[in-house]
Structures are given as structure tokens and as C-alpha cells.
Design an enzyme around this catalytic site. Structure first.
Site, mmCIF file in Angstrom:
data_model
loop_
_atom_site.group_PDB
_atom_site.id
_atom_site.type_symbol
_atom_site.label_atom_id
_atom_site.label_comp_id
_atom_site.label_asym_id
_atom_site.label_seq_id
_atom_site.Cartn_x
_atom_site.Cartn_y
_atom_site.Cartn_z
ATOM 1 N NE ARG A 32 -3.922 -1.831 2.254
ATOM 2 C CZ ARG A 32 -5.132 -1.372 1.990
ATOM 3 N NH1 ARG A 32 -5.374 -0.094 1.952
ATOM 4 N NH2 ARG A 32 -6.127 -2.189 1.768
ATOM 5 C CE1 TYR B 232 -1.151 -8.812 -1.722
ATOM 6 C CE2 TYR B 232 -3.229 -9.958 -1.425
ATOM 7 C CZ TYR B 232 -2.476 -8.807 -1.326
ATOM 8 O OH TYR B 232 -3.048 -7.663 -0.832
ATOM 9 C CG ASP C 232 -13.077 2.867 1.833
ATOM 10 O OD1 ASP C 232 -13.342 2.376 0.714
ATOM 11 O OD2 ASP C 232 -12.372 2.283 2.687
#
Ligand SMILES: Cc1cc2nc3c(=O)[nH]c(=O)nc-3n(C[C@H](O)[C@H](O)[C@H](O)COP(=O)(O)OP(=O)(O)OC[C@H]3O[C@@H](n4cnc5c(N)ncnc54)[C@H](O)[C@@H]3O)c2cc1C
Length: 410
Positions: A111, A220, A296
Site C-alpha cells: 500500500r 500473496y 470509502d
């Protein structure tokens, strides 16, 4: 001395992925903006994020795709595995046919690498100004000016305020006023660790979904395979205060009888922090006067489509284009933005919830799911075309949310 009062053309509240992408998109469209972020520094939590072709298309348009791809991993496929029996259920191939179909690869990245790429783009632009330690506590204004006031008394006036302040949006309190987000009843634990610690799991480089009744685990690799990202989710017992749902003992209980591979992965996830998942049902508007919402703040969704940030990036591109296309009419720009973004994001919010039901299925429902998915080819992209293949010039790609079968939250 009175607290400072500043006038800015476009005010972006919140310097996360959505807010910073919006500032960059506005700058590229020739529009000035000012970003205010409550934290002392811009930053993201230390976890991974999946970015589908619809997000990479936006990042390309923003001019930061190469920077993002430099640190990202391109997994060859996403594999859904049975967390109980250990068998594969279905595979989505991310190879040449995928890239040809959608125009971009599927990547996973850290991120903070994504945010850094966007921030660097903003810092290289003199149309963006960035300010931290500015915690907006109230927003007001119904006419042609929106006013945001911070905890330290600093006040900003603007003709266009964009609330990119996340799921607990203060701006939404002003524009929509629909209270707190809903508890989903699911709890997540997640973490990123050195790949050395998980060598038994590494090797494939895939995005792996381990699914079972009421649980799933996503795994992942990140940063060229040096790190390994895991997210474990389970349907919590809903006893007592929701903010206490899903303690570590329950995590152990929910995953304790799963396949050894899943149990091994789980041992490596920290127990010190958990995410008690929340979302909201779609609404019919985000805008009030000269304030609107994005990311969001506008359409919080559970992460089961891995699309929350991808949608925030799409929002950023569309909003910038709408504002640039209506240079003297912010009301028209916000209306055009809502018209385009409400249907698509509402569909994503609903499908994100449904995806949770699909991966957490039990008994006959799980058997039917597995039988249905076993029939598809690895390169059959029918289920994901509406998401990954979205192009602005074809807004009809988005399913009408009014026709989408009613709210799944009901
Ligand atoms: C476990 C998990 C996994 C996920 N995985 C994926 C994935 O793989 N792919 C994907 O696309 N999405 C994923 N998501 C969703 C994604 O993280 C969010 O959709 C995305 O971060 C939203 O970005 P945003 O900028 O809208 O909001 P946020 O990231 O919440 O940023 C909001 C910013 O506003 C600031 N802020 C808040 N309030 C104020 C205030 N009052 N004043 C000033 N500043 C304020 C905050 O400090 C923050 O910097 C996942 C989510 C979770 C929980």
C-alpha cells in the site's frame, strides 16, 4: 489571535489513496487543489493491496503506472482452494489472454508503494498543495461555499469540497448524514512478513484464496517476492459489544480444523490488531451543495472483490474529468460525477457482500459453488468483465444498480 481562515479552489479532505489520486487527477486536468490530512504524515498501513486492470488503467492515465509497476508483483493467477480438503476449486489466469482482454495486468503491491507513487506525482506538480496534521471536525455550507473546520480551529472555504476521508467520513456526516457504517459481522486479521519465514508457502507467487465455511484466508507475495501478505477473515460470533467481536481465540477456533497449509499460514499472522469489518448500503446521492464524497467515504464496501481502492481511483479520474468539463459550474460537475459513479459503485458494494457469502458457503451451497466453478476455463473472464473491463467511454458496462435485485443488506 483568531485561527487562520483560508480560501482554496478545490479542497480535498483526506490524504489516502483516493484523496491523493484525486489531487493528481485534478492537477493533470489543469485544476489546483489543496489536500488536508489528519495524520502527522501521509502514510498507509503496512499491508498489501491487489490492483486490477480497471485501477491500472487509471494509474496509467495519471502518469504513475510505471512507478507502481516497478515495485509490484504480477501473480500468474488467482487460485481458489478448499481450506478444508486442500483441493483447488477454480483458477483465474492472469496470463497473456487476461492482459489482452483487459489491456493491463493484475498486480499486487505494498500500500505504501502505491501511495508513494501518487504522492510523488503530486509533489512534482505545482497545482497541488499538501498539508498534514489537519483534522477536519466539521463541514457546513449549503450555498456556493463549503466550509471545513479543523480541530485546531483552522478553517477552509472552498467552492468544491471533496470528502475522501474514509469510512468514518466527517464530510459524509454533512452531505448524507446516515450515521455510522454497518457491522458486517466479519473480522479480519492481517499481516505482511518476510518471505523467508514462509518458504513452505512461497513459490507459486499466486494470489491464493483458501475458502471454507464462514472463513477465508488470502495469501500473496509482495515487493518482488521479498514479502508475503496474508488476510484471514471469519464470521464472528455476535455476542456483546460489536467492537469486541472476533478475539484471537475465536480466530484459532475457526481455522484450527483447516488444512495444514492454512494453519501454518495463520500462525504467522499477528494477533495484536484486528479489523471489525463495516460497510454501508448504497445511497442515492453523495453531494450537498458544494461538498461531495469519494472512495470509502462515498461507498465503503467489504474487501472481497479487492476493489475498494480500485473504485476510489476510478472516482478520482471521473471527478477530475467532470470538474474540468464544467469549469464554471461545480454543481453540474458534481451531478455528472454522481450520475456516472453511483450505479457502478453501488453494484460493487452489493457484489462485495455477495462474494463474502460465496466464499464462506457451507454444505450443499458450497458443493454447488464448487461444481459450477469447476466447469469454467481458467481463461473464462465472464464473471469479472464488468469489473476489470470498465472503460469510461462505455459507461453502459456498469449494471444498473436500480436493477441489481435490491439491497443485499436488507
Ligand atoms: C483487509 C482489507 C483488504 C483490502 N484489500 C483491498 C485490495 O486488495 N484492493 C482494493 O482495491 N481495496 C482493498 N481494500 C479497500 C481499500 O483499503 C479502501 O477501499 C481504500 O483504502 C479506500 O481509500 P480512501 O482514500 O477512500 O480511504 P482511506 O484509505 O480510509 O483514507 C482516508 C484518509 O483520510 C484521512 N482522514 C480521515 N478522517 C479525516 C478527517 N476528519 N480530517 C482529515 N483527514 C481525515 C485518513 O487519515 C486517511 O489518510 C481492502 C480493505 C481491507 C480492510
Amino acid at each position: 489571535m483568531a485561527a487562520p481562515r483560508k480560501r482554496v479552489p478545490h479542497l480535498i479532505v483526506g490524504g489516502g489513496i483516493g484523496g491523493i489520486a484525486t489531487a493528481l487527477a485534478l492537477a493533470n486536468a489543469g485544476l489546483d487543489s489543496h489536500v488536508i490530512e489528519r495524520a502527522e504524515e501521509f502514510g498507509e498501513i503496512g499491508a498489501g493491496i491487489q490492483l486490477a486492470p480497471n485501477a491500472l488503467r487509471v494509474l496509467d492515465g495519471l502518469g504513475v503506472l510505471d512507478a507502481v509497476l516497478a515495485d509490484a508483483v504480477r501473480p500468474p493467477k488467482a487460485v481458489m482452494m478448499d481450506a478444508v480438503g486442500g483441493e483447488p476449486i477454480t483458477t483465474l489466469d492472469f496470463g497473456p489472454e487476461f492482459r489482452e482482454t483487459f489491456g493491463y495486468p493484475y498486480v499486487v503491491t505494498h500500500r505504501s508503494d502505491l501511495l508513494d507513487a501518487l504522492l510523488t506525482g503530486c509533489r512534482n506538480h505545482d497545482r497541488v498543495t499538501l498539508e498534514t496534521s489537519r483534522h477536519v471536525t466539521s463541514v457546513r455550507g449549503d450555498g456556493e461555499t463549503a466550509v471545513a473546520t479543523c480541530a485546531d480551529g483552522t478553517t477552509y472555504e472552498t467552492g468544491a469540497l471533496i470528502g475522501a476521508d474514509g469510512i468514518w467520513s466527517v464530510v459524509r456526516g454533512h452531505t448524507v448524514g446516515d450515521g455510522e457504517p454497518d457491522y458486517v459481522g466479519h473480522v479480519a486479521y492481517r499481516g505482511t512478513i518476510d518471505i523467508e519465514a514462509v518458504s513452505a508457502h512461497a513459490g507459486t507467487g499466486n494470489v491464493t484464496w483458501w475458502v471454507g465455511p464462514g472463513i477465508h484466508l488470502i495469501q500473496y507475495p509482495l515487493r518482488g517476492g521479498a514479502l508475503f501478505n496474508q488476510v484471514a477473515v471469519f464470521e464472528a460470533e455476535r455476542n456483546g459489544d460489536p467492537d469486541g467481536w472476533g478475539p484471537p481465540e475465536e480466530l484459532e477456533r475457526c481455522f484450527g480444523d483447516k488444512t495444514a497449509h492454512v494453519r501454518d499460514g495463520l500462525r504467522l499472522i499477528g494477533r495484536d490488531r484486528r479489523w471489525i469489518l463495516r460497510d454501508r448500503p448504497p445511497v442515492e446521492r453523495w453531494t450537498r451543495g458544494r461538498a461531495t464524497l469519494l472512495g470509502d467515504a462515498a461507498h465503503p464496501m467489504v474487501q472481497y472483490l479487492a476493489q475498494g481502492a480500485c473504485m476510489a481511483l476510478e472516482d478520482a479520474a471521473v471527478l477530475a474529468e467532470c470538474l474540468a468539463g464544467h469549469p464554471a459550474d461545480v454543481d453540474a460537475a458534481f451531478a455528472a460525477y454522481e450520475r456516472e459513479r453511483l450505479p457502478r459503485t453501488a453494484t460493487a458494494q452489493r457484489w462485495a457482500r455477495r462474494m463474502g457469502e460465496i466464499v464462506h458457503a457451507d454444505g450443499i451451497t458450497a458443493l454447488l459453488r464448487d461444481a459450477l466453478l469447476a466447469r469454467r476455463e481458467d481463461t473464462d473472464y465472464g464473471y469479472v468483465t464488468w469489473l476489470y473491463g470498465y472503460r469510461r467511454e462505455h459507461p453502459d458496462n456498469a449494471t444498473s444498480w436500480m436493477d441489481a435485485g435490491g439491497p443485499v443488506h436488507a
